[in-house]
Design a protein around this motif. Structure first.
Motif, PDB file in Angstrom:
ATOM      1  N   GLU A 139       0.830  -1.209   0.000  1.00 10.75           N
ATOM      2  CA  GLU A 139       0.000   0.000   0.000  1.00 10.75           C
ATOM      3  C   GLU A 139       0.860   1.253   0.000  1.00 10.75           C
ATOM      4  O   GLU A 139       0.591   2.221  -0.721  1.00 10.75           O
ATOM      5  N   MET A 140       1.923   1.240   0.786  1.00 10.84           N
ATOM      6  CA  MET A 140       2.815   2.397   0.838  1.00 10.84           C
ATOM      7  C   MET A 140       3.574   2.565  -0.479  1.00 10.84           C
ATOM      8  O   MET A 140       3.761   3.694  -0.955  1.00 10.84           O
ATOM      9  N   THR A 141       4.023   1.476  -1.075  1.00  8.78           N
ATOM     10  CA  THR A 141       4.766   1.604  -2.339  1.00  8.78           C
ATOM     11  C   THR A 141       3.879   2.157  -3.448  1.00  8.78           C
ATOM     12  O   THR A 141       4.357   2.899  -4.313  1.00  8.78           O
ATOM     13  N   ARG A 142       2.579   1.851  -3.417  1.00 11.43           N
ATOM     14  CA  ARG A 142       1.677   2.435  -4.415  1.00 11.43           C
ATOM     15  C   ARG A 142       1.603   3.956  -4.244  1.00 11.43           C
ATOM     16  O   ARG A 142       1.587   4.706  -5.227  1.00 11.43           O
ATOM     17  N   LYS A 143       1.571   4.406  -3.019  1.00  8.18           N
ATOM     18  CA  LYS A 143       1.549   5.853  -2.772  1.00  8.18           C
ATOM     19  C   LYS A 143       2.842   6.510  -3.240  1.00  8.18           C
ATOM     20  O   LYS A 143       2.827   7.603  -3.827  1.00  8.18           O
ATOM     21  N   ILE A 144       3.968   5.867  -2.964  1.00 11.87           N
ATOM     22  CA  ILE A 144       5.251   6.443  -3.370  1.00 11.87           C
ATOM     23  C   ILE A 144       5.352   6.508  -4.888  1.00 11.87           C
ATOM     24  O   ILE A 144       5.806   7.516  -5.453  1.00 11.87           O
ATOM     25  N   ARG A 145       4.906   5.461  -5.572  1.00 12.50           N
ATOM     26  CA  ARG A 145       4.933   5.480  -7.039  1.00 12.50           C
ATOM     27  C   ARG A 145       4.037   6.591  -7.569  1.00 12.50           C
ATOM     28  O   ARG A 145       4.381   7.285  -8.538  1.00 12.50           O
ATOM     29  N   ALA A 146       2.879   6.779  -6.950  1.00 14.34           N
ATOM     30  CA  ALA A 146       1.983   7.853  -7.375  1.00 14.34           C
ATOM     31  C   ALA A 146       2.653   9.212  -7.191  1.00 14.34           C
ATOM     32  O   ALA A 146       2.550  10.093  -8.058  1.00 14.34           O
ATOM     33  N   ALA A 147       3.332   9.393  -6.057  1.00 18.17           N
ATOM     34  CA  ALA A 147       4.023  10.654  -5.799  1.00 18.17           C
ATOM     35  C   ALA A 147       5.130  10.890  -6.818  1.00 18.17           C
ATOM     36  O   ALA A 147       5.278  12.000  -7.356  1.00 18.17           O
ATOM     37  N   ALA A 148       5.915   9.853  -7.093  1.00 20.43           N
ATOM     38  CA  ALA A 148       7.022   9.991  -8.037  1.00 20.43           C
ATOM     39  C   ALA A 148       6.518  10.264  -9.449  1.00 20.43           C
ATOM     40  O   ALA A 148       7.096  11.072 -10.187  1.00 20.43           O
ATOM     41  N   ASP A 149       5.430   9.604  -9.839  1.00 25.30           N
ATOM     42  CA  ASP A 149       4.871   9.811 -11.181  1.00 25.30           C
ATOM     43  C   ASP A 149       4.253  11.204 -11.322  1.00 25.30           C
ATOM     44  O   ASP A 149       4.289  11.793 -12.407  1.00 25.30           O
ATOM     45  N   ALA A 150       3.680  11.721 -10.231  1.00 24.03           N
ATOM     46  CA  ALA A 150       3.023  13.025 -10.294  1.00 24.03           C
ATOM     47  C   ALA A 150       4.007  14.185 -10.282  1.00 24.03           C
ATOM     48  O   ALA A 150       3.694  15.280 -10.768  1.00 24.03           O
ATOM     49  N   ARG A 151       5.193  13.956  -9.749  1.00 24.05           N
ATOM     50  CA  ARG A 151       6.190  15.023  -9.629  1.00 24.05           C
ATOM     51  C   ARG A 151       6.591  15.535 -11.003  1.00 24.05           C
ATOM     52  O   ARG A 151       6.953  14.778 -11.888  1.00 24.05           O
ATOM     53  N   ARG A 152       6.563  16.861 -11.167  1.00 25.48           N
ATOM     54  CA  ARG A 152       6.964  17.474 -12.429  1.00 25.48           C
ATOM     55  C   ARG A 152       8.372  18.042 -12.375  1.00 25.48           C
ATOM     56  O   ARG A 152       9.072  18.084 -13.376  1.00 25.48           O
TER      57      ARG A 152
END
Length: 299
Positions: A139-152
């Motif tokens: 669950e935490m890794t999904r959040k981290i991937r979302a954060a990394a993908d969203a970062r511009r």
């Protein structure tokens, strides 16, 4: 004057450069723009916006009650005035992966240099209290991937905090750290490590920037800067120190005024008007105003 001289991008790049230098960066917690000005003037390397401090300043316990709007607004106000990079605590990201993605982009737009995201289950609590609950690592890794993908902005620093050491032991916290880096985190924040040996062991196990949390009255031994440098940690946080100092002084002063009926005996313990105006750079505002209004208008 008004805003920092450096742009948000410049502050993020300066943080990345400082981390690459291997030097230990000191980030006191700030609860207001005025405190941030003082942190910069004294010579620290960065500013930390603590979730616990922000909650307390709003009269709330640190159990995840603050919102993205409240945290991002205060973070922006604090980051706006200082040339130092500011890192903000976003607790569990204000929701699921899509919420986390929005959180990152809002913080980027508002001038923050980075944030940390933690693996507690809501309602979360201070990392130095008992009976915390953590989410499954997936669950935490999904959040981290979302954060990394969203970062511009690739210089925006994404820090993964794990509370696993107190719940499952240091080995579990190390394993989670590896998983979080694989998911896209730039740095790790192992919360509530107990003593020098645990801090040392975590550093031996990972080869990424590490954050040490030196909060008072908690589970961690308060290690001095010299020790943290020796252990090759990269950032040290003093999250609640300024708030605790301020509240102790405020309470002591108000009680004395209530007892004595005057503040005369407290004058020596107060910041002077001269020092406040110097911190606010009043002189620059006055000069700027005189340059603008150097004419007279007709009757």
């Amino acid at each position: 004057m008004l805003h920092a001289r450096l742009t948000s991008s410049e502050k993020r790049r300066s943080l990345r450069s400082a981390l690459a230098s291997g030097e230990l960066l000191r980030f006191p917690g700030s609860f207001s723009p005025l405190v941030s000005l003082l942190i910069e003037r004294i010579g620290f390397e960065g500013i930390y916006v603590s979730g616990a401090v922000l909650s307390a300043d709003l009269g709330l316990p640190d159990v995840g009650l603050t919102t993205l709007s409240e945290v991002s607004r205060r973070g922006h106000e604090i980051a706006r005035v200082s040339n130092l990079p500011a890192i903000v605590d976003v607790d569990t990201g204000f929701g699921e992966p899509l919420n986390v993605a929005r959180t990152i982009q809002v913080l980027e737009d508002l001038g923050l240099a980075g944030c940390h995201l933690e693996d507690q289950r809501n309602p979360k609590r201070c990392g130095h209290l008992d009976h915390k609950q953590i989410v499954p690592v997936e669950e935490m890794t999904r959040k981290i991937r979302a954060a990394a993908d969203a970062r511009r902005d690739p210089d925006f620093l994404l820090i993964a905090r794990t509370d696993a050491a107190a719940m499952e032991g240091i080995d579990a916290a190390i394993e989670r750290g590896h998983r979080y880096i694989e998911a896209g985190a730039d740095a790790l924040f192992p919360e509530a490590l107990r003593d020098r040996r645990e801090f040392e062991r975590y550093r031996e196990a990972v080869d990424v920037p590490l954050i040490a949390n030196m909060t008072e009255f908690g589970k961690s031994e308060l290690l001095p800067v010299s020790t943290l440098r020796e252990l090759e940690y990269n950032i040290v946080l003093y999250p609640v120190s300024a708030l605790r100092l301020a509240m102790f002084a405020v309470e002591s002063g108000l009680r004395r005024i209530a007892d004595e009926g005057t503040q005369v005996g407290l004058i020596g313990a107060m910041q002077t008007r001269r020092d406040l105006y110097a911190l606010l750079d009043y002189e620059a505002y006055t000069a700027f105003d005189r340059d603008l209004f150097d004419f007279s208008t007709p009757e």
